[in-house]
Design a protein around this motif. Structure first.
Motif, PDB file in Angstrom:
ATOM      1  N   GLY A  49       0.516  -1.306  -0.676  1.00  0.00           N
ATOM      2  CA  GLY A  49      -0.196  -0.168  -0.306  1.00  0.00           C
ATOM      3  C   GLY A  49       0.955   1.415   0.190  1.00  0.00           C
ATOM      4  O   GLY A  49       1.543   1.632  -0.733  1.00  0.00           O
ATOM      5  N   ALA A  50       0.039   2.626   0.393  1.00  0.00           N
ATOM      6  CA  ALA A  50       1.181   3.292   0.597  1.00  0.00           C
ATOM      7  C   ALA A  50       1.966   3.682   1.055  1.00  0.00           C
ATOM      8  O   ALA A  50       2.532   4.049   0.430  1.00  0.00           O
ATOM      9  N   ASP A  51       2.206   2.959   2.374  1.00  0.00           N
ATOM     10  CA  ASP A  51       3.248   3.197   3.240  1.00  0.00           C
ATOM     11  C   ASP A  51       4.489   2.780   2.627  1.00  0.00           C
ATOM     12  O   ASP A  51       5.308   3.302   2.357  1.00  0.00           O
ATOM     13  N   ALA A  52       4.631   1.697   2.127  1.00  0.00           N
ATOM     14  CA  ALA A  52       5.062   0.326   1.179  1.00  0.00           C
ATOM     15  C   ALA A  52       5.995   1.333   0.625  1.00  0.00           C
ATOM     16  O   ALA A  52       7.083   1.953  -0.717  1.00  0.00           O
ATOM     17  N   LEU A  53       4.924   1.749  -0.553  1.00  0.00           N
ATOM     18  CA  LEU A  53       5.500   2.735  -1.933  1.00  0.00           C
ATOM     19  C   LEU A  53       5.972   4.383  -1.430  1.00  0.00           C
ATOM     20  O   LEU A  53       7.358   4.262  -1.628  1.00  0.00           O
ATOM     21  N   ALA A  54       5.479   4.699   0.032  1.00  0.00           N
ATOM     22  CA  ALA A  54       6.466   6.051  -0.057  1.00  0.00           C
ATOM     23  C   ALA A  54       7.528   5.474   0.324  1.00  0.00           C
ATOM     24  O   ALA A  54       8.786   6.183   0.782  1.00  0.00           O
TER      25      ALA A  54
END
Lengths: 344, 344
Positions: free
Chosen positions: B142-147
């Motif tokens: 999700g967003a945490d992984a991408l960031a």
């Protein structure tokens, strides 16, 4: 403050699906053409439809129209509170009025009493084009003015002991629309989202998608109306696509497809176009990934039920849940995927 | 941290206009068809175009392609760092690589050195389909992984003393895309926005419009790429409409038009369609309001340069800056408005 309202057989608000609304553009006095359009809207996926009512003669036609469809109908009233009262008694499931032109408190009270007697909600539909003069003098015409106008008119309904309220405050400016609804969220009332007069064709669809989508992505909004010049069926198609884009509508076949680049060595667009048609009537969640090359698939398509990616020399791979399960020639992709759809 | 970067003759980042990007889908090795597509993209309003480069043979063709257009070109590199190095030396204005598949630090260092030597920026293009295993193990997809993936790879470039960075982290999920870029904002680097594999036709346009628009509305994003399966010109048209919807592109004729309802007694859609064609080549700000009835106009159209609203019995009013200036028959609207456009 009610966080949900009942519009005929549909409940909207906290915890309920976001409902799609549209509006007829036939002559309300023309029973046959209006009924035909209402049925077409419902069959396209419209949940609630609104009609402009401008005369007592039209109210009489509406008494038959509300019986002609299972879709709840909303009367849109400008200027004349007597029409709002008559519509509340005529079987409409909700009354929308524009506080900017409905008249003084005593007139609003009569509309409230009629809605109370009939057990139907009111939408306070503020519009940047018809703000009260005292509000625009103090706040201008932006988000603050729209939000203050809503608060003033909601306060009036509350004073009359009426809480069965839906709120909208539309601007034709996307940024103003987003700012306004963010301010309105704290009211706790059910919010009807839309960008007013968003225009024509793709430009209008994009304006509405950004205005409505920017709010829904943060969980703001309970029902949506895309405004587009032209056939209202296009409003419903666009609204459904907005809900799908945000995962708020899941019972359909999503096709995730890459834009293709030089790496793609087969006609992906043609396959995607055919699959789009082929899956159009699927009413349960299915996700298919269509990838030009192995850069994106199967990795990118980990959560797809199945999919395909092009390889070298006219070959392709078929994958399921991120695992390659078969190698085929590129011209076998379509029959292979169709077979899996049929099995599914 | 650099808050602006220069891509050929275009600066993007803080204080500069949001640039429109697209990507060719011709065979990069085919000079003629790629050049033709690049020129078509530029003439449609594309500011920066990207090409996939997959072989040294293609690098040779690209040496000619970068000279064939004044539009800055970006090399898209997957897997092979040597191609990135060769492209940096071949005249590309930026290198995009996917940190998930470019290889170890020593390879990244070689790309950085080549970009430094040529004075060109790098886009760290993280993609949810090719996250590092250690990151997805810890953060999922999700967003945490991408960031976190972006931060890791930006940190690596910084370690090599390289700050001329554009960042992207695309997901095919709209909500994840929005969450990710909100997290990335604090980095301060130039952000390239997009929803990856957003799909085909209107569904894809709406996904991209919401993902990109939800960020731009809050001032997040410096350059945008709409991904659509099919002709990349459609990506540019949609991107331009996103910028127009948010007032980030002002030099055009905006037509604010109402959806029409029972109150509209003339063929507004036809007039709007004709005006849309008639004004398509206007390159300075002009706002025309097209209203079905007096509920919305002229009040709603206060800020339009001029406009019209239908009245009773086949009449209409023409207004300027919210004031009625003329009454005409409905069939005189189009010539009257065209005359005003010509004068303007």
């Amino acid at each position: 403050m009610n966080s949900t309202v009942k519009i005929g057989n549909i409940i909207i608000g906290r915890g309920y699906p976001v409902a799609v609304q549209s509006m007829t553009n036939t002559d309300t006095a023309d029973y046959e053409s209006t009924k035909t359009q209402l049925l077409a809207l419902q069959s396209a996926g419209c949940d609630i439809a609104r009609l402009a009512v401008t005369s007592m003669k039209e109210v009489e036609v509406c008494k038959k129209l509300v019986l002609s469809t299972t879709m709840p109908l909303v009367a849109d009233i400008q200027f004349d509170y007597r029409l709002a009262v008559a519509c509340a008694d005529a079987g409409f499931a909700k009354i929308r009025f524009n506080p900017g032109n409905i008249g003084d408190e005593s007139k609003v009270k009569k509309v409230v009493d009629a809605c109370k007697a009939n057990g139907i909600p009111i939408r306070v539909g503020v519009n940047s084009g018809s703000l009260d003069k005292d509000i625009s003098a103090k706040y201008g015409f932006g988000a603050d003015a729209l939000a203050e106008s809503v608060k003033k008119h909601v306060g009036l309904l509350e004073k009359f002991g009426f809480y069965d309220i839906v709120v909208s405050a539309k601007s034709s400016d996307v940024g103003t629309t987003v700012d306004t609804y963010r301010k309105l969220k704290s009211l706790g009332y059910v919010l009807h989202l839309g960008v007013t007069e968003s225009g024509y064709s793709q430009a209008g669809i994009i304006k509405s998608a950004i205005g409505i989508g920017s709010l829904l992505v943060d969980g703001i909004g309970d029902t949506i109306r895309v405004s587009l010049t032209g056939d209202p069926l296009n409003e419903v198609y666009a609204a459904k696509n907005i809900l799908k884009a945000l995962g708020l509508e899941k019972n359909y076949c999503e096709i995730v497809s890459c834009p293709t680049c030089s790496r793609c060595k087969y006609d992906l667009e043609k396959i995607v176009a055919e699959l789009t048609d082929y899956t159009e009537n699927i009413k349960k969640p299915l996700k298919i990934a269509a990838m030009g090359c192995v850069v994106n698939g199967p990795g990118e398509a980990r959560d797809a039920d199945f999919g395909f990616a092009g390889g070298d020399n006219g070959t392709a791979v078929i994958f399921e849940k991120g695992k390659v399960v078969k190698r085929v020639d590129a011209d076998e992709i379509l029959p292979e995927i169709k077979r899996r759809i049929d099995e599914y």
